[in-house]
Design an enzyme around this catalytic site. Sequence first.
Site, PDB file in Angstrom:
ATOM      1  N   TYR A 183     -10.834   8.533   6.875  1.00 49.17           N
ATOM      2  CA  TYR A 183      -9.753   9.276   7.540  1.00 49.17           C
ATOM      3  C   TYR A 183      -9.671  10.728   7.085  1.00 49.17           C
ATOM      4  CZ  TYR A 183      -7.030   8.261   3.302  1.00 49.17           C
ATOM      5  OH  TYR A 183      -6.607   8.179   2.012  1.00 49.17           O
ATOM      6  N   GLU A 184     -10.365  11.055   5.975  1.00 54.69           N
ATOM      7  CA  GLU A 184     -10.391  12.458   5.552  1.00 54.69           C
ATOM      8  C   GLU A 184     -11.336  13.278   6.425  1.00 54.69           C
ATOM      9  OE1 GLU A 184     -10.342  12.985   1.078  1.00 54.69           O
ATOM     10  OE2 GLU A 184     -10.639  10.830   1.215  1.00 54.69           O
ATOM     11  N   ASN A 207       2.492  -2.893  -0.907  1.00 51.42           N
ATOM     12  CA  ASN A 207       3.655  -2.949   0.006  1.00 51.42           C
ATOM     13  C   ASN A 207       3.408  -4.074   0.997  1.00 51.42           C
ATOM     14  OD1 ASN A 207       1.548  -0.769   0.901  1.00 51.42           O
ATOM     15  ND2 ASN A 207       2.444  -1.580   2.787  1.00 51.42           N
ATOM     16  N   ALA A 212      -5.785  -0.233  -2.789  1.00 50.16           N
ATOM     17  CA  ALA A 212      -4.385  -0.519  -2.492  1.00 50.16           C
ATOM     18  C   ALA A 212      -4.355  -1.017  -1.057  1.00 50.16           C
ATOM     19  CB  ALA A 212      -3.564   0.752  -2.621  1.00 50.16           C
ATOM     20  N   MET A 220      -7.427   1.037   4.156  1.00 47.46           N
ATOM     21  CA  MET A 220      -8.195   2.123   4.789  1.00 47.46           C
ATOM     22  C   MET A 220      -9.462   2.461   4.005  1.00 47.46           C
ATOM     23  SD  MET A 220      -4.996   4.674   5.499  1.00 47.46           S
ATOM     24  CE  MET A 220      -3.375   4.054   5.957  1.00 47.46           C
ATOM     25  N   SER A 221      -9.965   1.509   3.231  1.00 48.77           N
ATOM     26  CA  SER A 221     -11.157   1.823   2.422  1.00 48.77           C
ATOM     27  C   SER A 221     -12.038   0.585   2.324  1.00 48.77           C
ATOM     28  CB  SER A 221     -10.723   2.272   1.015  1.00 48.77           C
ATOM     29  OG  SER A 221     -10.123   1.201   0.320  1.00 48.77           O
ATOM     30  N   HIS A 278      -6.360  10.374  -6.154  1.00 48.26           N
ATOM     31  CA  HIS A 278      -7.802  10.153  -6.209  1.00 48.26           C
ATOM     32  C   HIS A 278      -8.477  11.330  -6.888  1.00 48.26           C
ATOM     33  CE1 HIS A 278      -8.571   6.525  -3.756  1.00 48.26           C
ATOM     34  NE2 HIS A 278      -7.395   6.808  -3.250  1.00 48.26           N
ATOM     35  N   SER A 335      -6.508   3.905  -5.119  1.00 47.06           N
ATOM     36  CA  SER A 335      -5.263   4.678  -5.288  1.00 47.06           C
ATOM     37  C   SER A 335      -4.501   4.292  -6.536  1.00 47.06           C
ATOM     38  CB  SER A 335      -4.319   4.421  -4.108  1.00 47.06           C
ATOM     39  OG  SER A 335      -4.737   5.100  -2.986  1.00 47.06           O
ATOM     40  N   HIS A 369     -12.420   8.803   1.850  1.00 52.80           N
ATOM     41  CA  HIS A 369     -12.094   7.862   2.920  1.00 52.80           C
ATOM     42  C   HIS A 369     -12.564   8.415   4.255  1.00 52.80           C
ATOM     43  CE1 HIS A 369      -9.128   7.500  -0.326  1.00 52.80           C
ATOM     44  NE2 HIS A 369      -9.093   6.204  -0.037  1.00 52.80           N
ATOM     45  N   HIS A 377      -0.692  -1.607 -13.444  1.00 58.09           N
ATOM     46  CA  HIS A 377      -1.838  -0.939 -14.071  1.00 58.09           C
ATOM     47  C   HIS A 377      -2.392  -1.728 -15.248  1.00 58.09           C
ATOM     48  CE1 HIS A 377      -3.973   2.474 -16.029  1.00 58.09           C
ATOM     49  NE2 HIS A 377      -4.395   2.532 -14.788  1.00 58.09           N
TER      50      HIS A 377
HETATM   51  N1  HPA Z   1      -1.726  -0.185   5.405  1.00 52.15           N
HETATM   52  C1  HPA Z   1      -2.929   0.413   5.250  1.00 52.15           C
HETATM   53  N2  HPA Z   1      -3.358   0.851   4.077  1.00 52.15           N
HETATM   54  C2  HPA Z   1      -2.580   0.678   3.004  1.00 52.15           C
HETATM   55  C3  HPA Z   1      -1.320   0.068   3.094  1.00 52.15           C
HETATM   56  C4  HPA Z   1      -0.883  -0.374   4.361  1.00 52.15           C
HETATM   57  O1  HPA Z   1       0.213  -0.948   4.519  1.00 52.15           O
HETATM   58  N3  HPA Z   1      -0.807   0.055   1.846  1.00 52.15           N
HETATM   59  C5  HPA Z   1      -1.722   0.645   1.031  1.00 52.15           C
HETATM   60  N4  HPA Z   1      -2.798   1.022   1.730  1.00 52.15           N
END
Ligand code: HPA
Length: 291
Positions: A99-100, A249, A127, A225-226, A75, A44, A97, A272
């Site tokens: 989840y898609e 985050n 990310a 998630m990847s 993406h 991401s 991903h 970046h």
């Molecule tokens: N959780 C899951 N996937 C993520 C997060 C998160 O807090 N931040 C970026 N990708």
Amino acid sequence: MLGALMASTSQYPSANAAARLDDCVFAIRKRTSIEPRIGVVLGSGLGAFADSLEGLVKIPYRDLPHMPASAVPGHAGNLCFGHVQGVPTVCMQGRVHLYEGHPVDKVVQGVRTMARMGVRAVILTNAAGGLEPSWSPGDLMVVIDHLNLTGTNPLAGPNDDSLGTRFPDMTAAYDPALREMLRDTAREARIELREGVYAGLLGPTYETPAEVRMVRMLGAQAVGMSTVPEVIALRHMSVRVGALSCITNLAAGIAARPLDHAEVEATARTRHEDLITLLRGWITRAGSLSS
Ligand code: HPA
């Protein structure tokens, strides 16, 4: 769309995973003669790195048989070939991903294609949410291991013995030599690097605070998630793997405010330049790996 799908399946009949990879490699060879030594998967907000490749050749995923395209903002969907300090490199500019809704074998089609082309190592970026309260958004983390909490595995089902063994070893999935190369690069560039275990979940919901407590208890330092399906598919094919997370985050319940994808992307963008520095140095070093 349907036409393209039908064209690709009828044009490239394929009975198994290896044949699907050969279809992809065949289509790539018509566009570039580069023999990549290193593969890179850009997560991401990190896709711009691919545009800095020397002698860039960009192939949209839609031009490649069996390659799914991502619909997630941030993406792009291109396979990019070029050189980094003389090292022939292929980058996935955008990934798909689980989840898609893509089947897991589609999710790993890109990295398996890189492996089929003979790359010696693949570097993955992502990310991720940070699980350590003392960490800050924007921190960078070398992945030392993972927890597969996606609920699936790209190797489930009949094994294609031509790709790899039925029961791959995952003791050192994240290659120690590659990890050291990233640490050396970071030290030289004076970029601080965290290290930790990445917990891979299905998504697309961010975690609940209870789930965040759970993955912390399980020993993870980051959650995302990847990456996990790709790493499994690559280790199956005996390709060395390295991974770098941008902690965009602090995970839910640790962070004071709700999570938001735009913010995840924006934070990745703030790192970046450092990410590009790290990737360039890492690829240059990894290019010297003999096998
Ligand atoms: N959780 C899951 N996937 C993520 C997060 C998160 O807090 N931040 C970026 N990708």
